[in-house]
Design a protein around this motif. Structure first.
Motif, PDB file in Angstrom:
ATOM      1  N   HIS A 208     -90.714  33.628 -68.451  1.00  0.00           N
ATOM      2  CA  HIS A 208     -90.420  32.985 -69.353  1.00  0.00           C
ATOM      3  C   HIS A 208     -90.381  31.424 -68.826  1.00  0.00           C
ATOM      4  O   HIS A 208     -90.734  30.466 -69.727  1.00  0.00           O
ATOM      5  CB  HIS A 208     -89.158  33.090 -70.094  1.00  0.00           C
ATOM      6  N   ALA A 209     -90.097  31.350 -67.862  1.00  0.00           N
ATOM      7  CA  ALA A 209     -89.832  29.757 -67.239  1.00  0.00           C
ATOM      8  C   ALA A 209     -91.334  29.170 -67.074  1.00  0.00           C
ATOM      9  O   ALA A 209     -91.340  28.001 -66.748  1.00  0.00           O
ATOM     10  CB  ALA A 209     -89.110  29.876 -66.087  1.00  0.00           C
ATOM     11  N   ASN A 210     -92.097  29.991 -66.590  1.00  0.00           N
ATOM     12  CA  ASN A 210     -93.459  29.444 -66.258  1.00  0.00           C
ATOM     13  C   ASN A 210     -94.873  29.747 -67.293  1.00  0.00           C
ATOM     14  O   ASN A 210     -95.045  28.969 -68.082  1.00  0.00           O
ATOM     15  CB  ASN A 210     -93.978  29.947 -64.980  1.00  0.00           C
TER      16      ASN A 210
ATOM     17  N   LYS B  21     -89.574  24.302 -74.338  1.00  0.00           N
ATOM     18  CA  LYS B  21     -88.468  25.269 -74.257  1.00  0.00           C
ATOM     19  C   LYS B  21     -87.338  24.674 -73.883  1.00  0.00           C
ATOM     20  O   LYS B  21     -87.358  23.571 -73.255  1.00  0.00           O
ATOM     21  CB  LYS B  21     -89.281  26.366 -73.108  1.00  0.00           C
ATOM     22  N   LEU B  22     -86.174  25.362 -73.921  1.00  0.00           N
ATOM     23  CA  LEU B  22     -85.175  24.940 -73.074  1.00  0.00           C
ATOM     24  C   LEU B  22     -85.066  25.158 -71.754  1.00  0.00           C
ATOM     25  O   LEU B  22     -85.346  26.275 -71.232  1.00  0.00           O
ATOM     26  CB  LEU B  22     -83.739  25.496 -73.856  1.00  0.00           C
ATOM     27  N   PRO B  23     -84.840  24.189 -70.778  1.00  0.00           N
ATOM     28  CA  PRO B  23     -85.087  24.314 -69.453  1.00  0.00           C
ATOM     29  C   PRO B  23     -84.084  25.194 -68.984  1.00  0.00           C
ATOM     30  O   PRO B  23     -84.473  26.069 -68.020  1.00  0.00           O
ATOM     31  CB  PRO B  23     -84.874  22.982 -68.965  1.00  0.00           C
TER      32      PRO B  23
ATOM     33  N   GLU C 283     -86.487  31.188 -72.648  1.00  0.00           N
ATOM     34  CA  GLU C 283     -86.842  32.132 -73.552  1.00  0.00           C
ATOM     35  C   GLU C 283     -86.816  31.382 -74.837  1.00  0.00           C
ATOM     36  O   GLU C 283     -87.501  32.089 -76.097  1.00  0.00           O
ATOM     37  CB  GLU C 283     -85.926  33.482 -73.830  1.00  0.00           C
ATOM     38  N   VAL C 284     -86.126  30.420 -75.226  1.00  0.00           N
ATOM     39  CA  VAL C 284     -85.708  29.799 -76.518  1.00  0.00           C
ATOM     40  C   VAL C 284     -86.850  28.573 -76.467  1.00  0.00           C
ATOM     41  O   VAL C 284     -86.786  27.667 -75.768  1.00  0.00           O
ATOM     42  CB  VAL C 284     -84.532  29.414 -76.595  1.00  0.00           C
TER      43      VAL C 284
ATOM     44  N   HIS D  65     -79.234  20.404 -74.792  1.00  0.00           N
ATOM     45  CA  HIS D  65     -79.279  21.566 -73.836  1.00  0.00           C
ATOM     46  C   HIS D  65     -80.308  21.282 -72.615  1.00  0.00           C
ATOM     47  O   HIS D  65     -80.774  22.077 -71.915  1.00  0.00           O
ATOM     48  CB  HIS D  65     -79.476  22.940 -74.405  1.00  0.00           C
ATOM     49  N   GLY D  66     -80.055  20.125 -72.049  1.00  0.00           N
ATOM     50  CA  GLY D  66     -81.071  19.685 -70.967  1.00  0.00           C
ATOM     51  C   GLY D  66     -82.346  19.387 -71.259  1.00  0.00           C
ATOM     52  O   GLY D  66     -83.106  18.904 -70.348  1.00  0.00           O
TER      53      GLY D  66
END
Length: 367
Positions: A90-92, A104-106, A110-111, A123-124
């Motif tokens: 999910h992060a990449n 995406k939220l860092p 997944e969000v 949320h950052g």
């Protein structure tokens, strides 16, 4: 309106005020507190999630009203109780949207953040979005749409579940259209003699064409590039960039029901009994098939008006939906959290009639 009989006081849950949204699918739960449920004991949390799962497979679409205390971690916890691929990155490289990439939220990648919005240190995350399907010249909202089951053109296997939670919504114009895939399948099977090839034998091939235009119905494509070029979103990649292929009619294994699935990104139609249909004939076939349940059956379609905190969960095998053009909200902001996790590889859509499922690597007919 009283709760639906049989859906309340299950296991560790309190009495749930569950109200129907449409006669054939969709319910709203009015007295739930998901955040508190998830913070409770392990046994109660498991019971809650099991019941939430059963509600989704029974009704297709479940909206938990006023979940203003939920967190992004809560969103993901619920989504992970449904089929998902634990190896998805999910992060990449994980892809968050078919029509356009989404931020995406860092700290919770997944969000995805969907809609038309401007946020600062949310949320950052700090950034803006103009929204997907930002403008439309159609006067009728039902004719300014893009009908799809999430991920069916770009992710393999496509997501089992989509979760959307409303953070901001305009006073008017921010609704989402949903349709009952079970009822769409039923209408198509009733009219099967008017379709060649027979719908139960059809596989539809999908591709994210670069520069494609939709038909007015939003059910299929009007045109695609002659060279068949696919979208390139740079910082986010699909897991099935070369295209996907799925049966038009599948059997949803949890309910056992026959449903109709797909997306407007149609590249071709194949069936054992005939030669592959060309691009125009394929899109005409798919448009006709879906029109029976979406445009000719008012009980199949729900225009859901969001409220802040609404958390909607739907099965992508039981419910299809349309994105909301940002132009209908005017200058007002619309922001939702969305979680769509790639399904576990064992949960690919499987044909309702016959054996097995069609692999994503199956080549699509040329446009």
């Amino acid at each position: 309106m009283p709760p639906i009989a049989g859906d309340a006081d299950v296991g560790a849950l309190p009495w749930l005020d569950i109200r129907p949204l449409k006669p054939h699918f969709g319910v709203a739960v009015w007295n739930a507190n998901i955040h508190d449920w998830l913070a409770s004991s392990s046994s109660k949390k498991t019971a809650v999630l099991a019941h939430v799962r059963s509600l989704v497979y029974k009704h297709g679409l479940v909206v938990f009203k006023a979940q203003t205390s939920m967190t992004p971690a809560d969103d993901v916890t619920i989504a992970r109780f449904f089929s998902h691929d634990p190896n998805e990155d999910h992060a990449n490289s994980s892809y968050t949207g078919g029509a356009a990439p989404q931020h995406k939220l860092p700290n919770q990648p997944e969000v995805a953040l969907v809609g038309a919005y401007e946020v600062t240190d949310y949320h950052g995350f700090t950034g803006t979005s103009q929204g997907t399907y930002g403008t439309s010249t159609c006067q009728n909202k039902l004719n300014a749409v893009a009908w799809h089951n999430d991920g069916f053109a770009d992710t393999y296997p496509p997501p089992e579940l989509t979760l959307m939670r409303c953070i901001k919504t305009p006073a008017a114009g921010g609704e989402t259209l949903f349709a009952c895939s079970r009822r769409c399948a039923s209408r198509l099977i009733e009219q099967r003699e008017h379709f060649d090839p027979p719908p139960e034998s059809v596989t539809v091939h999908y591709r994210l064409f670069k520069g494609a235009t939709r038909r007015t119905s939003g059910l299929a494509l009007k045109a695609a590039p002659d060279d068949g070029a696919t979208r390139d979103d740079g910082w986010q990649n699909t897991s099935a960039a070369s295209g996907t292929a799925h049966p038009l009619l599948v059997r949803e294994p949890n309910s056992g029901d026959i449903t109709m699935v797909g997306t407007y990104h149609v590249a071709g139609v194949t069936a054992p009994s005939c030669e592959p249909l060309n691009f125009d004939a394929s899109n005409e076939y798919v448009e006709r098939a879906w029109k029976l349940g979406i445009y000719e059956d008012e009980d199949s379609v729900l225009a859901y008006e969001w409220g802040v905190g609404d958390c909607a969960l739907w099965s992508n095998k039981l419910v299809t939906h349309s994105a909301t053009p940002a132009s209908y909200a005017g200058s007002e902001q619309r922001l939702h959290h969305r979680v769509r996790l790639r399904a576990n590889p064992c949960d690919v859509p499987r044909a309702a009639f016959g054996e097995g499922a069609v692999a994503a690597s199956s080549p699509a007919p040329s446009a």
